[in-house]
Scaffold this motif. Structure first.
Motif, PDB file in Angstrom:
ATOM      1  N   LEU A  24       0.834  -1.200   0.000  1.00 50.03           N
ATOM      2  CA  LEU A  24       0.000   0.000   0.000  1.00 50.03           C
ATOM      3  C   LEU A  24       0.872   1.256   0.000  1.00 50.03           C
ATOM      4  CD1 LEU A  24      -2.732  -1.181   2.518  1.00 50.03           C
ATOM      5  CD2 LEU A  24      -2.784  -1.250   0.022  1.00 50.03           C
ATOM      6  N   PRO A  25       0.329   2.369  -0.490  1.00 49.02           N
ATOM      7  CA  PRO A  25       1.124   3.600  -0.543  1.00 49.02           C
ATOM      8  C   PRO A  25       1.439   4.106   0.859  1.00 49.02           C
ATOM      9  CG  PRO A  25      -1.156   4.077  -1.084  1.00 49.02           C
ATOM     10  CD  PRO A  25      -1.037   2.576  -0.973  1.00 49.02           C
ATOM     11  N   GLY A  26       2.609   4.687   0.999  1.00 49.10           N
ATOM     12  CA  GLY A  26       3.008   5.179   2.309  1.00 49.10           C
ATOM     13  C   GLY A  26       3.521   6.599   2.281  1.00 49.10           C
ATOM     14  N   ASP A  27       3.449   7.254   1.114  1.00 48.93           N
ATOM     15  CA  ASP A  27       4.027   8.594   1.010  1.00 48.93           C
ATOM     16  C   ASP A  27       3.045   9.723   1.313  1.00 48.93           C
ATOM     17  OD1 ASP A  27       2.400   8.636  -1.224  1.00 48.93           O
ATOM     18  OD2 ASP A  27       4.034   8.855  -2.673  1.00 48.93           O
ATOM     19  N   GLY A  28       1.762   9.389   1.544  1.00 49.42           N
ATOM     20  CA  GLY A  28       0.769  10.405   1.851  1.00 49.42           C
ATOM     21  C   GLY A  28       0.185  11.117   0.641  1.00 49.42           C
TER      22      GLY A  28
END
Length: 166
Positions: free
Chosen positions: A72-76
């Motif tokens: 899943l994306p984690g960079d916001g």
């Protein structure tokens, strides 16, 4: 509630080869980005893999047989989920917004077809090589509501006929 199938489609109905879409049109991509921005998109794992990243400014819900394998994306900048079924994806998307985009691939379009209220297509005036097809658009089921011609393609919107009375 609007559930919109969005795709770029060759004149022979081809949308891809199982790994990527056959057309790269900058104006189509810019429009896709603008139209889907701020709304949830549902797509299969193969389509997500072909895009190669989480798209910022929208929530992407990936349908896959193994949700735990999706990073899943984690960079916001992007929001992403992985779910095991189209029903689960639709339930999640409905809790987020009243405008949902179905973004492929072929299996997801076919599974979502009964739920779709609209189609937002880039219809290309050329055949494409590929093995993945967009479902046929039958005039008894769909009504064209707008067409924006361009050089070699058109942006075309359809509305499901039974949604006209809803």
């Amino acid at each position: 509630m609007r559930i919109i199938g969005i795709a770029i489609v060759g004149s022979n109905g081809v949308i891809g080869d199982g790994e990527r879409q056959p057309f790269e049109i900058a104006e189509d991509w810019a429009r896709y980005k603008r139209v889907t921005h701020g709304h949830p998109m549902i797509m299969g794992r193969g389509t997500h893999d072909a895009i190669g990243r989480w798209l910022p400014g929208r929530t992407t819900i990936v349908v896959t047989s193994d949700p735990a394998r999706i990073a899943l994306p984690g960079d916001g900048r992007a929001i992403g989920y992985a779910v095991a079924s189209l029903d689960g994806a639709l339930e999640l998307a409905r809790s987020l917004d009243d405008e949902i985009y179905i973004a492929g691939g072929g299996t997801i379009y076919r599974q979502a077809w009964p739920e779709l209220t609209e189609l937002d297509l880039t219809e290309v005036d050329a055949e494409a090589d590929g093995t993945v097809f967009f479902p046929p658009i039958h005039p008894a089921e769909w009504r064209e509501v707008s067409r924006e011609p361009r050089d070699g393609f058109a942006f075309v919107r359809y509305r499901r006929r039974d949604a006209d009375s809803a």
